[in-house]
Design an enzyme around this catalytic site. Structure first.
Site, PDB file in Angstrom:
ATOM      1  N   CYS A 135       0.790  -1.231   0.000  1.00 45.78           N
ATOM      2  CA  CYS A 135       0.000   0.000   0.000  1.00 45.78           C
ATOM      3  C   CYS A 135       0.826   1.287   0.000  1.00 45.78           C
ATOM      4  O   CYS A 135       0.502   2.210  -0.767  1.00 45.78           O
ATOM      5  CB  CYS A 135      -1.021  -0.018   1.132  1.00 45.78           C
ATOM      6  SG  CYS A 135      -0.639  -1.060   2.532  1.00 45.78           S
ATOM      7  N   ARG A 192       7.630 -11.093   5.002  1.00 41.92           N
ATOM      8  CA  ARG A 192       7.292 -10.891   6.411  1.00 41.92           C
ATOM      9  C   ARG A 192       8.063 -11.901   7.247  1.00 41.92           C
ATOM     10  O   ARG A 192       8.124 -13.088   6.907  1.00 41.92           O
ATOM     11  CB  ARG A 192       5.782 -11.040   6.645  1.00 41.92           C
ATOM     12  CG  ARG A 192       4.967  -9.977   5.947  1.00 41.92           C
ATOM     13  CD  ARG A 192       3.481 -10.114   6.173  1.00 41.92           C
ATOM     14  NE  ARG A 192       2.738  -9.152   5.357  1.00 41.92           N
ATOM     15  CZ  ARG A 192       1.417  -9.114   5.256  1.00 41.92           C
ATOM     16  NH1 ARG A 192       0.672  -9.988   5.940  1.00 41.92           N
ATOM     17  NH2 ARG A 192       0.823  -8.220   4.486  1.00 41.92           N
ATOM     18  N   GLN A 203       1.180 -11.130  -3.577  1.00 44.33           N
ATOM     19  CA  GLN A 203      -0.246 -10.847  -3.434  1.00 44.33           C
ATOM     20  C   GLN A 203      -0.839 -10.354  -4.749  1.00 44.33           C
ATOM     21  O   GLN A 203      -0.178  -9.635  -5.497  1.00 44.33           O
ATOM     22  CB  GLN A 203      -0.474  -9.759  -2.383  1.00 44.33           C
ATOM     23  CG  GLN A 203      -0.173 -10.172  -0.957  1.00 44.33           C
ATOM     24  CD  GLN A 203      -0.425  -9.024   0.009  1.00 44.33           C
ATOM     25  OE1 GLN A 203       0.020  -7.912  -0.220  1.00 44.33           O
ATOM     26  NE2 GLN A 203      -1.151  -9.292   1.079  1.00 44.33           N
ATOM     27  N   ASP A 240      -2.598  -7.901  -5.297  1.00 49.75           N
ATOM     28  CA  ASP A 240      -2.965  -6.733  -4.500  1.00 49.75           C
ATOM     29  C   ASP A 240      -3.456  -5.605  -5.399  1.00 49.75           C
ATOM     30  O   ASP A 240      -2.998  -5.458  -6.536  1.00 49.75           O
ATOM     31  CB  ASP A 240      -1.731  -6.258  -3.730  1.00 49.75           C
ATOM     32  CG  ASP A 240      -2.087  -5.565  -2.429  1.00 49.75           C
ATOM     33  OD1 ASP A 240      -3.287  -5.428  -2.156  1.00 49.75           O
ATOM     34  OD2 ASP A 240      -1.163  -5.181  -1.705  1.00 49.75           O
ATOM     35  N   HIS A 286      -5.257  -1.340  -4.989  1.00 49.65           N
ATOM     36  CA  HIS A 286      -5.779  -0.258  -4.162  1.00 49.65           C
ATOM     37  C   HIS A 286      -6.612   0.655  -5.041  1.00 49.65           C
ATOM     38  O   HIS A 286      -6.180   1.057  -6.125  1.00 49.65           O
ATOM     39  CB  HIS A 286      -4.643   0.514  -3.486  1.00 49.65           C
ATOM     40  CG  HIS A 286      -3.901  -0.331  -2.498  1.00 49.65           C
ATOM     41  ND1 HIS A 286      -2.836  -1.122  -2.870  1.00 49.65           N
ATOM     42  CD2 HIS A 286      -4.101  -0.559  -1.173  1.00 49.65           C
ATOM     43  CE1 HIS A 286      -2.389  -1.785  -1.799  1.00 49.65           C
ATOM     44  NE2 HIS A 286      -3.139  -1.461  -0.769  1.00 49.65           N
ATOM     45  N   LYS A 330     -13.748  -3.585   7.508  1.00 57.06           N
ATOM     46  CA  LYS A 330     -13.259  -4.494   6.468  1.00 57.06           C
ATOM     47  C   LYS A 330     -14.240  -5.644   6.275  1.00 57.06           C
ATOM     48  O   LYS A 330     -15.012  -5.998   7.161  1.00 57.06           O
ATOM     49  CB  LYS A 330     -11.875  -5.047   6.826  1.00 57.06           C
ATOM     50  CG  LYS A 330     -11.835  -5.931   8.064  1.00 57.06           C
ATOM     51  CD  LYS A 330     -10.431  -6.469   8.314  1.00 57.06           C
ATOM     52  CE  LYS A 330     -10.386  -7.299   9.600  1.00 57.06           C
ATOM     53  NZ  LYS A 330      -9.052  -7.864   9.856  1.00 57.06           N
ATOM     54  N   HIS A 342      -8.256  -1.087   0.176  1.00 55.24           N
ATOM     55  CA  HIS A 342      -7.277  -2.163   0.000  1.00 55.24           C
ATOM     56  C   HIS A 342      -8.077  -3.409  -0.393  1.00 55.24           C
ATOM     57  O   HIS A 342      -9.025  -3.770   0.303  1.00 55.24           O
ATOM     58  CB  HIS A 342      -6.552  -2.483   1.307  1.00 55.24           C
ATOM     59  CG  HIS A 342      -5.913  -1.314   1.986  1.00 55.24           C
ATOM     60  ND1 HIS A 342      -4.548  -1.209   2.134  1.00 55.24           N
ATOM     61  CD2 HIS A 342      -6.437  -0.213   2.577  1.00 55.24           C
ATOM     62  CE1 HIS A 342      -4.267  -0.096   2.806  1.00 55.24           C
ATOM     63  NE2 HIS A 342      -5.403   0.522   3.081  1.00 55.24           N
TER      64      HIS A 342
END
Length: 635
Positions: free
Chosen positions: A333, A362, A380, A382, A384, A464, A510
């Site tokens: 992000c 991570r 991911q 991912d 946004h 969320k 997100h």
């Protein structure tokens, strides 16, 4: 006079204090027999708990989820009771409820054996049949410590001494066994009938490797034999489907100690990965997303501004260069906001949807790593979405529709959805929270999805939605997420020019559909037991010649299939055809083509499917058409 209000809106009035069981008996003998516990003003209590003031009361039976949890908790005590009868020198420590069961940790001079487990389970059944009444009593802290020290239960004494406060402590007794516990428990041991001990594992006292290694006995418990049978069957199926075993068997990937939590993808595994990534890329392109790529390493100052350095630092890998501190990104992000910030944005451009197959790292605890399901390096799907507050609901609805389409294409149609709302510690105004929560609720309703509310479980920056898949053996996997963020765009300086020419901060959604691609591939492998759908299979067709005389024809068939866009391979080894058929069947390849002299004469192929069924002879063109019709067109 005591007024007891029941869930159906009715009331019961009593002239004197009564127990939960008394109220159940007043309602009916059947309910009294079924009662396991009560819930007074929302708090779970034993059936013998006294009611002396007006209250709301629900009778808990084994039909409620709380009832099953109480049964499992009581089974943990039953396990400890049996161990103490068989092994008096063993010390008991803690025994909580876990998903689908319970465990109890013991300190004992030797390791428990499979034979010990069988004997313990047998003794548990014997204690259950004794129908021992389970009774609760209250002791002062010092009195409780002395009691357990006299019993030789030093761990229990330590637990009590570490509990803060001066409140009294509750102990539960059944026959000659007494344990420290908050409760509640079932009324008697005879209510515990369906349970099974599963395994023994090691566990450090209080999770500290400098402490003694204890022995943890795991068990499962259910309200009926059919549910337990189904659960044990699911475990057997899960064992067969273990993605780690299948990954090795199918030559998809491996892991090794030199790169803990990081995957080595083999050619076939990477082909599977590419099919998924290319499919998702087409989905993104067809739905208004712009794909980007952001750096994997960013200066610490950016992570401090985003809040990650403060709240997520222990999970981040860091490095130094040129006397500067950097972190390897654990999420994408902050980088996406940097792309958004390049140039002045107008409200006319919104929503802007930025997507990335982002490589993240991570520093997960080594004990938490699990095949490719839980890793340290992952990618991911991912994205946004930067939008105005008025666009939130529209974007959420579009995302949900897209998510359902993607999951259906992968074979998942049974979804579970949870909405997490504002936590106690949060940022943003109440008006913003009201608007965002209302938008998510409205979007879920418009999408006609049933959902479960999780009050107070939202992120500190916004509510969320969590999307979970149910696989073919009933396991639930949380994959997709959508989080609404008012905070990070502000912290990192994102803004756009509104219609009234003022500078406004965009809302950021997100969102991820698959989540970690590594984990999603693991889920796919286990769901399909390695027998992936044709469109995902790394090798879709294998061509097998019966003898060397058909090698040239077999090679020709492979080339023609590849030219037609089919992922094919040929096995020309000088092995018996039965051996090659068996070996490629274990590789779970969707189709096998067998070519012999007869196929060469007729210019055909003999087709066999993954189930071992003969599909007959056909022209290669007809076979290709069949394959293309089976490969469902993807978005």
């Amino acid at each position: 006079m005591t007024v007891v209000r029941l869930p159906d809106g009715s009331k019961r009035i009593f002239d004197q204090p009564v127990s939960v069981l008394d109220v159940a008996s007043a309602i009916g003998p059947g309910l009294a027999r079924a009662a396991i516990a009560g819930k007074i003003n929302g708090k779970l209590v034993d059936v013998h708990s006294s009611i002396d003031t007006d209250c709301d009361l629900a009778i808990v039976t084994e039909k409620e989820s709380e009832g099953l949890e109480i049964i499992r908790h009581s089974c943990a005590h039953l396990l400890a009771h049996a161990v103490k009868e068989l092994f008096p020198e063993a010390q008991v420590t803690i025994g909580p409820v876990i998903e689908d069961g319970f465990y109890y940790d013991f300190s004992y001079k030797r390791s428990f054996t499979p034979e010990d487990l069988a004997a313990i389970e047998k003794r548990m059944l014997e204690i259950s049949k004794r129908d021992l009444k389970i009774e609760r009593k209250i002791l002062e802290r010092a009195e409780a410590v002395d009691f357990f020290k006299q019993q030789g239960e030093l761990y229990k004494a330590q637990i009590i001494e570490s509990i803060p406060g001066d409140e009294d402590l509750s102990l539960y007794s059944q026959g000659n066994f007494t344990d420290l516990c908050r409760g509640p428990h079932v009324p008697a041991t005879s209510r515990l009938k369906v349970f099974k001990l599963m395994k023994v594992a090691g566990a450090y006292w209080r999770g500290d490797s400098s402490n003694e290694m204890l022995q943890r006995i795991y068990g499962t418990a259910w309200t009926n034999k059919e549910d337990q049978k189904n659960y044990l069957h699911r475990l057997e199926e899960a064992e067969k489907r273990d993605h780690r075993k299948l990954g090795k068997q199918l030559d998809l990937f491996h892991l090794q100690d030199e790169a803990p939590g990081m995957v080595f993808w083999h050619p076939k595994g990477w082909m599977l990965w590419q099919q998924i990534e290319q499919y998702m890329r087409n989905v993104l392109n067809n739905n208004g997303y712009q794909e980007i790529r952001t750096p994997s390493i960013l200066d610490r100052s950016l992570w401090m501004r985003s809040g990650h350095w403060e709240n997520f630092r222990e999970n981040m890998f860091s490095t130094q260069s040129d006397e500067r501190d950097f972190a390897i990104k654990p999420m994408n992000c902050p980088g996406h906001i940097q792309v958004f910030n390049q140039g002045l944005r107008s409200y006319r451009e919104l929503p802007i949807r930025l997507a990335e197959f982002g490589s993240c790292h991570r520093n997960e605890a080594s004990g938490a790593l699990h095949g490719i399901m839980r890793v340290r390096a992952f990618t991911q799907d991912d994205a946004h979405i930067f939008c105005t507050e008025d666009q939130i609901q529209d974007e959420v609805v579009k995302f949900i529709d897209l998510l359902k389409l993607v999951y259906a294409d992968f074979g998942f149609k049974d979804l579970q959805v949870k909405l997490s709302t504002r936590p106690q510690k949060r940022v943003g105004t109440e008006v913003q929270w009201d608007k965002s929560e209302s938008a998510l609720k409205a979007a879920l309703s418009e999408a006609r999805l049933e959902w479960q509310l999780q009050p107070g479980e939202g992120a500190f920056y916004g509510p969320k939605i969590e999307f979970s898949l149910k696989d073919c053996i009933g396991r639930v996997w949380q994959c997709g997420t959508l989080q609404l963020d008012f905070s990070m765009p502000d912290r990192l300086g994102a803004e756009y020019v509104a219609e009234d020419n003022t500078r406004q901060i965009p809302v950021m959604l997100h969102r991820a559909i698959l989540g970690s691609l590594e984990r999603f591939i693991g889920i796919l492998i286990e769901n399909y037991a390695g027998a992936l759908p044709l469109w995902l299979s790394p090798i879709q067709v294998v061509i097998l010649n019966i003898s060397r005389g058909q090698a040239e024809y077999a090679q020709k068939v492979e080339n023609q299939l590849r030219e037609s866009g089919i992922r094919a391979s040929v096995d020309l080894r000088n092995e018996k055809i039965t051996y090659k058929i068996r070996e490629h069947s274990l590789q779970k390849i969707p189709y096998q083509i067998i070519v012999g002299d007869e196929e060469i004469k007729t210019n055909e192929v003999a087709v066999r499917n993954r189930a071992g069924e003969d599909q007959g002879k056909m022209s290669l063109q007809a076979f290709v058409e069949r394959l293309n019709s089976e490969i469902i067109p993807r978005n």
